[in-house]
Design a protein around this motif. Structure first.
Motif, PDB file in Angstrom:
ATOM      1  N   VAL A 109       0.871  -1.169   0.000  1.00 52.48           N
ATOM      2  CA  VAL A 109       0.000   0.000   0.000  1.00 52.48           C
ATOM      3  C   VAL A 109       0.919   1.233   0.000  1.00 52.48           C
ATOM      4  N   PRO A 110       0.573   2.305  -0.702  1.00 51.85           N
ATOM      5  CA  PRO A 110       1.489   3.442  -0.818  1.00 51.85           C
ATOM      6  C   PRO A 110       2.042   3.980   0.505  1.00 51.85           C
ATOM      7  N   TRP A 111       1.259   4.024   1.555  1.00 54.14           N
ATOM      8  CA  TRP A 111       1.761   4.585   2.806  1.00 54.14           C
ATOM      9  C   TRP A 111       2.719   3.644   3.534  1.00 54.14           C
ATOM     10  N   THR A 112       2.803   2.388   3.120  1.00 60.21           N
ATOM     11  CA  THR A 112       3.739   1.450   3.766  1.00 60.21           C
ATOM     12  C   THR A 112       5.053   1.314   3.009  1.00 60.21           C
ATOM     13  N   ARG A 113       5.177   1.969   1.861  1.00 60.67           N
ATOM     14  CA  ARG A 113       6.403   1.837   1.067  1.00 60.67           C
ATOM     15  C   ARG A 113       7.608   2.457   1.762  1.00 60.67           C
ATOM     16  N   VAL A 114       7.434   3.602   2.375  1.00 61.80           N
ATOM     17  CA  VAL A 114       8.571   4.252   3.045  1.00 61.80           C
ATOM     18  C   VAL A 114       9.061   3.436   4.239  1.00 61.80           C
ATOM     19  N   PRO A 115       8.160   2.989   5.156  1.00 60.59           N
ATOM     20  CA  PRO A 115       8.677   2.159   6.252  1.00 60.59           C
ATOM     21  C   PRO A 115       9.335   0.862   5.774  1.00 60.59           C
ATOM     22  N   ALA A 116       8.750   0.235   4.759  1.00 57.07           N
ATOM     23  CA  ALA A 116       9.353  -0.983   4.219  1.00 57.07           C
ATOM     24  C   ALA A 116      10.708  -0.676   3.584  1.00 57.07           C
ATOM     25  N   GLY A 117      10.795   0.446   2.892  1.00 54.14           N
ATOM     26  CA  GLY A 117      12.064   0.852   2.297  1.00 54.14           C
ATOM     27  C   GLY A 117      13.130   1.141   3.340  1.00 54.14           C
ATOM     28  N   VAL A 118      12.709   1.779   4.441  1.00 56.76           N
ATOM     29  CA  VAL A 118      13.660   2.066   5.522  1.00 56.76           C
ATOM     30  C   VAL A 118      14.201   0.764   6.107  1.00 56.76           C
ATOM     31  N   LEU A 119      13.306  -0.188   6.351  1.00 53.96           N
ATOM     32  CA  LEU A 119      13.740  -1.478   6.905  1.00 53.96           C
ATOM     33  C   LEU A 119      14.678  -2.209   5.963  1.00 53.96           C
ATOM     34  N   LEU A 120      14.337  -2.251   4.687  1.00 56.07           N
ATOM     35  CA  LEU A 120      15.178  -2.936   3.710  1.00 56.07           C
ATOM     36  C   LEU A 120      16.530  -2.242   3.570  1.00 56.07           C
ATOM     37  N   ALA A 121      16.516  -0.928   3.465  1.00 52.99           N
ATOM     38  CA  ALA A 121      17.771  -0.185   3.307  1.00 52.99           C
ATOM     39  C   ALA A 121      18.660  -0.319   4.531  1.00 52.99           C
ATOM     40  N   ALA A 122      18.070  -0.240   5.716  1.00 55.68           N
ATOM     41  CA  ALA A 122      18.862  -0.387   6.941  1.00 55.68           C
ATOM     42  C   ALA A 122      19.445  -1.790   7.058  1.00 55.68           C
ATOM     43  N   ILE A 170      24.106   5.645   3.472  1.00 51.65           N
ATOM     44  CA  ILE A 170      23.700   4.965   2.239  1.00 51.65           C
ATOM     45  C   ILE A 170      22.246   4.511   2.349  1.00 51.65           C
ATOM     46  N   ALA A 171      21.842   4.068   3.538  1.00 48.27           N
ATOM     47  CA  ALA A 171      20.448   3.659   3.730  1.00 48.27           C
ATOM     48  C   ALA A 171      19.503   4.833   3.503  1.00 48.27           C
ATOM     49  N   LEU A 172      19.857   5.976   4.026  1.00 48.18           N
ATOM     50  CA  LEU A 172      19.041   7.173   3.816  1.00 48.18           C
ATOM     51  C   LEU A 172      18.996   7.542   2.339  1.00 48.18           C
ATOM     52  N   GLN A 173      20.123   7.414   1.663  1.00 42.92           N
ATOM     53  CA  GLN A 173      20.143   7.705   0.234  1.00 42.92           C
ATOM     54  C   GLN A 173      19.229   6.765  -0.535  1.00 42.92           C
ATOM     55  N   CYS A 174      19.194   5.491  -0.144  1.00 46.06           N
ATOM     56  CA  CYS A 174      18.302   4.531  -0.805  1.00 46.06           C
ATOM     57  C   CYS A 174      16.852   4.975  -0.708  1.00 46.06           C
ATOM     58  N   VAL A 175      16.427   5.343   0.484  1.00 45.98           N
ATOM     59  CA  VAL A 175      15.035   5.719   0.707  1.00 45.98           C
ATOM     60  C   VAL A 175      14.695   7.005  -0.050  1.00 45.98           C
ATOM     61  N   VAL A 176      15.587   7.982  -0.014  1.00 48.66           N
ATOM     62  CA  VAL A 176      15.321   9.237  -0.723  1.00 48.66           C
ATOM     63  C   VAL A 176      15.325   9.014  -2.233  1.00 48.66           C
ATOM     64  N   LEU A 177      16.257   8.227  -2.734  1.00 46.28           N
ATOM     65  CA  LEU A 177      16.263   7.934  -4.163  1.00 46.28           C
ATOM     66  C   LEU A 177      15.003   7.188  -4.571  1.00 46.28           C
ATOM     67  N   ASP A 178      14.527   6.287  -3.721  1.00 45.40           N
ATOM     68  CA  ASP A 178      13.305   5.554  -4.025  1.00 45.40           C
ATOM     69  C   ASP A 178      12.094   6.480  -4.033  1.00 45.40           C
ATOM     70  N   SER A 179      12.021   7.381  -3.078  1.00 45.70           N
ATOM     71  CA  SER A 179      10.872   8.297  -3.044  1.00 45.70           C
ATOM     72  C   SER A 179      10.916   9.303  -4.191  1.00 45.70           C
ATOM     73  N   ASN A 180      12.092   9.536  -4.762  1.00 43.54           N
ATOM     74  CA  ASN A 180      12.221  10.411  -5.930  1.00 43.54           C
ATOM     75  C   ASN A 180      12.136   9.643  -7.238  1.00 43.54           C
ATOM     76  N   GLU A 181      11.694   8.381  -7.165  1.00 40.10           N
ATOM     77  CA  GLU A 181      11.477   7.509  -8.326  1.00 40.10           C
ATOM     78  C   GLU A 181      12.747   7.262  -9.132  1.00 40.10           C
ATOM     79  N   PHE A 182      13.873   7.218  -8.428  1.00 39.21           N
ATOM     80  CA  PHE A 182      15.146   6.919  -9.074  1.00 39.21           C
ATOM     81  C   PHE A 182      15.139   5.504  -9.641  1.00 39.21           C
ATOM     82  N   PHE A 183      14.557   4.556  -8.933  1.00 38.19           N
ATOM     83  CA  PHE A 183      14.591   3.162  -9.349  1.00 38.19           C
ATOM     84  C   PHE A 183      13.591   2.851 -10.460  1.00 38.19           C
ATOM     85  N   GLN A 184      12.699   3.781 -10.754  1.00 42.67           N
ATOM     86  CA  GLN A 184      11.794   3.612 -11.883  1.00 42.67           C
ATOM     87  C   GLN A 184      12.347   4.275 -13.144  1.00 42.67           C
TER      88      GLN A 184
END
Length: 190
Positions: free
Chosen positions: A51-64, A92-106
């Protein structure tokens, strides 16, 4: 604030803080590339299922988790190198989450590869210049990344160099001088 300025400002911290030697810069960049690639690969199947609101917490957990694993591998590989990373590996974990929220991986893989390559070139350039000016050596800590090698690097000056260049303020000064040189070069070429 636009997307590029956010991701570039996050990359400024390791660019200035973790480039006091060429080997530290190379190690941080390699860790960045591995964690970013693993994060992009791991988050791709999760992104469509969450769900869109769970992407950031999941991303934080994965990146950490990925960054922590990379730090443990770095510590097992070379404790001296890992100790010089300090908190920059954790960013680097913070960079992952910020890059993901900025649609870097898309974005297309060529754009992602270009950004990682540019970041690596900047890290290597700053690391080489700061080690050369600050210590008067090149590749002095190669044994940190290549185990069992007892090589002092190329010693270019017997009395060392300008110690300020290896400190964080020296990194800001050197980066400012490089930006000023680029601006002067662009004005002369026009």
């Amino acid at each position: 604030m636009n997307k590029a300025s956010v991701q570039n400002s996050l990359m400024l911290a390791p660019l200035i803080g973790a480039t006091n030697s060429l080997m530290t810069a190379l190690g941080v960049w390699l860790m960045f590339v591995v964690v970013i690639a693993a994060y992009g690969t791991g988050m791709a199947p999760l992104r469509v299922r969450l769900v869109p609101w769970t992407r950031v917490p999941a991303g934080v957990l994965l990146a950490a988790a990925l960054t922590s694993c990379a730090e443990l591998v770095g510590q097992a590989w070379s404790l001296q190198w890992q100790q010089h990373l300090g908190l920059y590996a954790g960013l680097i974990a913070l960079q992952c989450v910020v890059l993901d929220s900025n649609e870097f991986f898309q974005s297309p893989w060529r754009d992602r590869l270009r950004l990682c390559g540019l970041f690596g070139a900047l890290m290597m350039s700053m690391g080489l210049l700061r080690e050369l000016v600050g210590n008067g050596t090149v590749g002095a800590h190669l044994s940190w990344l290549v185990g069992g090698l007892d090589w002092p690097g190329w010693i270019l000056t017997a009395d060392g160099g300008l110690r300020l260049a290896t400190l964080v303020p020296g990194g800001f000064i050197l980066l400012g001088l490089l930006i000023a040189a680029k601006q002067a070069w662009l004005r002369l070429s026009n």
